[in-house]
Design a protein around this motif. Structure first.
Motif, mmCIF file in Angstrom:
data_model
loop_
_atom_site.group_PDB
_atom_site.id
_atom_site.type_symbol
_atom_site.label_atom_id
_atom_site.label_comp_id
_atom_site.label_asym_id
_atom_site.label_seq_id
_atom_site.Cartn_x
_atom_site.Cartn_y
_atom_site.Cartn_z
ATOM 1 N N HIS A 129 43.413 37.660 47.091
ATOM 2 C CA HIS A 129 43.299 38.924 47.821
ATOM 3 C C HIS A 129 42.890 38.722 49.285
ATOM 4 O O HIS A 129 43.543 39.257 50.177
ATOM 5 C CB HIS A 129 42.417 39.974 47.151
ATOM 6 N N HIS A 170 41.321 43.761 41.352
ATOM 7 C CA HIS A 170 42.318 44.840 41.262
ATOM 8 C C HIS A 170 43.718 44.294 40.973
ATOM 9 O O HIS A 170 44.633 45.059 40.712
ATOM 10 C CB HIS A 170 42.332 45.716 42.528
ATOM 11 N N HIS A 171 43.863 42.972 41.020
ATOM 12 C CA HIS A 171 45.178 42.411 40.701
ATOM 13 C C HIS A 171 45.400 42.247 39.210
ATOM 14 O O HIS A 171 46.500 41.907 38.792
ATOM 15 C CB HIS A 171 45.368 41.071 41.408
#
Ligand code: HEM
Ligand SMILES: [Cu+2]
Lengths: 131, 530
Positions: free
Chosen positions: B258, B307-308
């Protein structure tokens, strides 16, 4: 210094955190990296004040070098000194100033080939027998 | 007499030529140029790979290739584009422009700089070599796990994975070297009087990028090393049967992954306001706000990684935390958008190619950011995760936000770097073709994703056929349009109308005070000769 400390602290924290999660192989990489950063800053800190200068004043030609803790200062007679350019095997040139059997190299670290040659041209006009 | 001396003079002024000059150079502009050329070449390589993929996807069913080869193409495409095209382009600009913008003679550690570049070609070769080896019957091709290396697939994969692991190591070393150089340069080499808060935005963008790289590359290096030991030395870091945890790999990868997306974009966010202010002919709006936003995004970017993989199965409090922290990033990002738009507000704007790209970039990158917000919603992501919606999202951020941003930079600085003006009409044509075909390629992918088409699968249900056909045709146009870009760059390097020192009427900054092209050594100070 603060920069090194903060980056080091953060990297090591991350490394430790992942170690607790079982991924301890992050830590050695973080350690190596912190060493590299610290060394880079240390190196720059030591050599930030390095310089070489040539001063021509009246009859004298003074070459000063400052490299970390080593200082050197050579004074030649301006009209007796000679400018010497030697070609190195790799095709670059090194620049020397000499007089009375003494030779001082100039611009080896701080100038590239082109600048040394340019400086040699300029010096030849002002040093030695000036016609 | 005078004739002889001038001739001698000229002879001595040749720079070292041939391959040796480029191999050994420590000159920041030479190195910057090499980075940019390398990036352009790899952009083409990565582009060709994905065009083959798009052609395969033109119709449902398998036409061109085996599924395994398809998997290799998408994985290597992403790795090439991210590590060998986008990152080197940003580093190329850093090398070229940071010393000029900061008023420094060169980067602080020039030899390290040379190494940083020359590690890249071997890494690129390592990434792509398994394709060639497979032709000779060695191994089974390149890495086929996608660019994310997820375990356990990557633990089981063929030699392509090993090659990719080593490539990643080399790229990581190169990035860390580059980052150290940038940090040391910024902290030690600024011209007297240039305080941190007077630095050009581009330097700020790169400074944060460098810190992010330093913070995250060891994690990536550790992750792929553990993969290697799992593959060959009997460890079980990611093997559930041996007490390991495959999800741990995802945490490690995205802890790097990220921040990586901001690593790719921060340099662009740095020079974009400089382009905007040049063509709006008024000073950039909200310098301080932008600097603080950079810091905010930089810091937030290392705490949102999960969040991935919302869908992998996390405790609900973790989901909520990662959702809100991710959404929080849009606050500083919105501040940046506001500043960019306010910079143009009531300016006397003209739309030369760099400005066209800059304005287009704001709009398209905006779509990327907004669709990211959609994905950050845990409930929504349960549906969109691993669909083409994600693919479209990250192409709006990485192709529009990244590559098109770089293109704006190329047109902006090309006259400075080469001393010639590029062909303006061709540049505009390139912009319009790129912008239109880009949208036609990726808007359909949003709809495909909403309708449920999974990513990374070479075949699809009949209902997705129309949008895929449109996307493929547009992608081919997008690919071909880039030939205009290359042609324009090459002909500009070769000759053309002389560029002035300032190049643009509204340009502001130290780099525009030097001649175009700047002399081989940027610093004009000669050793003191009294
Ligand atoms: C407000 C800004 C953003 C938010 C909230 C956001 C959110 C997300 C989320 C939640 C995902 C995961 C989707 C999924 O796999 O289900 C995602 C994927 C992705 N985003 Fe963003 N994003 C933002 C900006 C960006 C930017 C600026 C970039 C690039 C420079 C970027 C690049 C990516 C990439 C490459 C992926 C997919 C990676 C992969 O699975 O292969 N995003 N984004
Ligand atoms: Cu992300």
């Amino acid at each position: 210094m603060a920069v090194v400390a903060i980056t080091a602290a953060f990297s090591l924290l991350v490394g430790l955190g992942f170690s607790f999660a079982g991924a301890w192989l992050v830590l050695p990489f973080a350690g190596l990296e912190v060493l590299a950063i610290a060394y880079a800053f240390y190196y720059i800190h030591c050599h930030a004040g390095d310089y070489e200068s040539i001063t021509i004043e009246g009859d004298s030609l003074t070459i000063e070098k400052h490299d970390y803790k080593h200082d050197s200062r050579t004074v030649f007679n301006r009209y007796w000194a000679g400018v010497l350019v030697r070609e190195l095997p790799c095709g670059d040139h090194s620049l020397y100033l000499r007089s009375h059997g003494k030779e001082v190299e100039f611009g080896r670290h701080f100038m590239n080939d082109d600048q040394r040659l340019q400086l040699a041209e300029q010096l030849k006009k002002r040093v030695g027998v000036i016609t | 007499m005078s004739y002889a001396s001038t001739a001698g003079h000229d002879e001595h002024h040749d720079h070292p030529t041939g391959i040796l000059r480029w191999l050994t150079t420590t000159n920041h502009k030479d190195i910057g140029t090499m980075y940019l050329i390398f990036s352009l070449i790899m952009f083409m390589v990565g582009g060709l790979m994905i065009l083959a993929v798009r052609v395969e996807l033109f119709q449902p069913g398998m036409q061109l290739m085996q599924p395994d080869f398809y998997n290799q193409l998408i994985g290597v495409h992403a790795l090439v584009m991210i590590f060998a095209a986008l990152m080197p382009a940003a580093t190329g600009f850093a090398n070229w422009m940071l010393p000029l913008q900061l008023g420094a003679p060169d980067m602080a550690l020039p030899r390290l700089n040379n190494w940083g570049f020359w590690l890249l070609p071997p890494a690129a070769i390592l990434l792509t070599l398994p394709f060639t080896l497979a032709l000779f019957g060695i191994g089974d091709g390149a890495i086929a796990t996608g660019w994310t290396f997820y375990a356990p697939l990557s633990v089981q994969g063929g030699i392509g994975v090993d090659f990719a692991i080593f490539a990643v190591h080399i790229l990581g070393i190169s990035s860390v070297m580059g980052s150290i150089n940038v940090i040391v340069t910024i902290f030690n080499m600024r011209a007297p009087g240039m305080t941190l808060m007077k630095m050009p935005m581009f330097a700020w963008g790169w400074l944060i990028t460098a810190f992010l790289l330093i913070a995250t590359i060891p994690v990536l290096a550790g992750a792929v090393t553990m993969l290697l030991t799992d593959r060959h030395f009997g460890t079980h870091f990611f093997n559930a049967a041996g007490g390991g945890d495959p999800i741990l790999f995802q945490h490690l990868f995205w802890f790097f992954g990220h921040p990586e997306v901001y690593i790719l974009l921060l340099p662009v966010w740095g020079f974009m306001p400089q382009i905007l202010q040049t063509f709006a002919r008024k000073p950039m709006y909200g310098y301080k706000a932008q600097v603080y936003s950079f810091w905010g995004i930089g810091i937030l970017s290392v705490v949102v990684w999960a969040h991935h993989f919302f869908t992998v199965g996390m405790p609900v409090p973790a989901l909520i935390y990662f959702m809100f922290s991710t959404m929080a990033i849009s606050v500083p990002l919105a501040v940046l958008f506001f500043c960019w738009i306010a910079t143009m507000w009531r300016g006397s704007m003209t739309f030369e190619t760099p400005m066209l790209f800059a304005v287009g970039w704001i709009i398209l990158f905006g779509i990327g950011g907004l669709t990211g917000l959609v994905l950050a919603d845990v409930a929504a992501d349960a549906q969109y995760h691993h669909t083409y919606f994600v693919v479209a999202h990250f192409h709006y951020t990485l192709f529009a936000g990244g590559i098109m941003g770089i293109m704006a930079g190329v047109y902006y600085w090309l006259p400075k770097m080469t001393g010639h003006m590029y062909n303006e009409n061709l540049g505009k044509l390139h912009f319009w073709l790129t912008a239109i075909s880009f949208n036609l390629t990726f808007i359909p992918q949003f709809f495909l994703g909403l309708a449920g088409m999974p990513r990374r699968i070479p075949d699809y249900a009949l209902q997705f056929a129309d949008f895929n056909a449109v996307s493929t045709v547009a992608a081919l146009v997008l690919g071909l349009s880039q030939l205009l870009f290359i042609y324009n760059i090459v002909s500009c390097a070769r000759g053309g109308k002389k560029a002035t020192d300032r190049v643009w009427e509204g340009s502001d900054g130290l780099e525009w005070t030097l001649p175009s092209p700047p002399p081989y050594h940027s610093f004009t100070e000669q050793p003191v000769i009294k």
